[in-house]
Design a protein around this motif. Sequence first.
Motif, mmCIF file in Angstrom:
data_model
loop_
_atom_site.group_PDB
_atom_site.id
_atom_site.type_symbol
_atom_site.label_atom_id
_atom_site.label_comp_id
_atom_site.label_asym_id
_atom_site.label_seq_id
_atom_site.Cartn_x
_atom_site.Cartn_y
_atom_site.Cartn_z
ATOM 1 N N LYS A 49 -19.221 -1.874 -36.828
ATOM 2 C CA LYS A 49 -18.962 -0.581 -37.449
ATOM 3 C C LYS A 49 -17.461 -0.297 -37.425
ATOM 4 O O LYS A 49 -16.724 -0.832 -36.603
ATOM 5 C CB LYS A 49 -19.722 0.530 -36.715
ATOM 6 C CG LYS A 49 -21.236 0.291 -36.626
ATOM 7 C CD LYS A 49 -21.869 0.155 -37.997
ATOM 8 C CE LYS A 49 -23.376 -0.089 -37.883
ATOM 9 N NZ LYS A 49 -24.006 -0.308 -39.215
ATOM 10 N N GLN A 50 -17.041 0.605 -38.318
ATOM 11 C CA GLN A 50 -15.616 0.880 -38.424
ATOM 12 C C GLN A 50 -15.030 1.407 -37.121
ATOM 13 O O GLN A 50 -13.901 1.078 -36.759
ATOM 14 C CB GLN A 50 -15.352 1.878 -39.565
ATOM 15 C CG GLN A 50 -13.877 2.090 -39.875
ATOM 16 C CD GLN A 50 -13.172 0.811 -40.284
ATOM 17 O OE1 GLN A 50 -13.657 0.058 -41.111
ATOM 18 N NE2 GLN A 50 -12.005 0.549 -39.688
ATOM 19 N N ASP A 91 -18.164 -2.101 -46.525
ATOM 20 C CA ASP A 91 -19.338 -1.238 -46.647
ATOM 21 C C ASP A 91 -20.155 -1.688 -47.855
ATOM 22 O O ASP A 91 -19.703 -1.598 -48.988
ATOM 23 C CB ASP A 91 -18.898 0.223 -46.812
ATOM 24 C CG ASP A 91 -20.085 1.181 -46.859
ATOM 25 O OD1 ASP A 91 -21.173 0.778 -46.420
ATOM 26 O OD2 ASP A 91 -19.903 2.308 -47.354
#
Length: 201
Positions: free
Chosen positions: A86-87, A99
């Motif tokens: 995840k970012q 994404d």
Amino acid sequence: MSRRVTANLFTTLDGAVENPSSWQGDAFDEILGEVMTETLSSVDDVLLGRETYDFWASHWTREDVEDPFKSFINPVAKHVASRTLKQHDVTWENCSVIDGDLMDFVRGLKGTQGRDISIQGSLSIIAQLLEAGLLDRLTLFVHPVFAGPERRLSDSMNLNRGALPLTLLDHRVNTKGTTVLVFGPAERSFPANCGEESPNK
């Protein structure tokens, strides 16, 4: 005109592309240095897989690492293809997690302004883009050595649909016997039954 997607791989006579530090030996000279400099100087964006990110993010940010590649990879824009990362997990400078679908992301990036988009490491990404027809340049640095049971690019590819031909665009040989082969998409495709005897013979 869309941006080019490029990839560079060190490889052996038997096709190994993994763990090059174990079989490259003293392969670098002025010629290979020029090729690498020319290649990296044309890149604005880099695509990475999760495994490559995990190793490189910790390696290339170390203060004790001294290598010209470090001055390229740290500031360049990096995009990580991962289903689990995840970012908020990303701490490496100028790095973001892709994404959505990888192919859609690459097609979109190709349509933006900029120079080349380069895949660094990440064999699965190279294989996917090759098969999707989205890889514009594949440069192989073929070292005059056999490596044995190491991973090959073809291990990450699905070639059940037949051969995947490429076109040789350029080639050079350095003083250590390493051959630099630059490939692009083939102008034509082999038929699915390529190699089978023709019934008309």
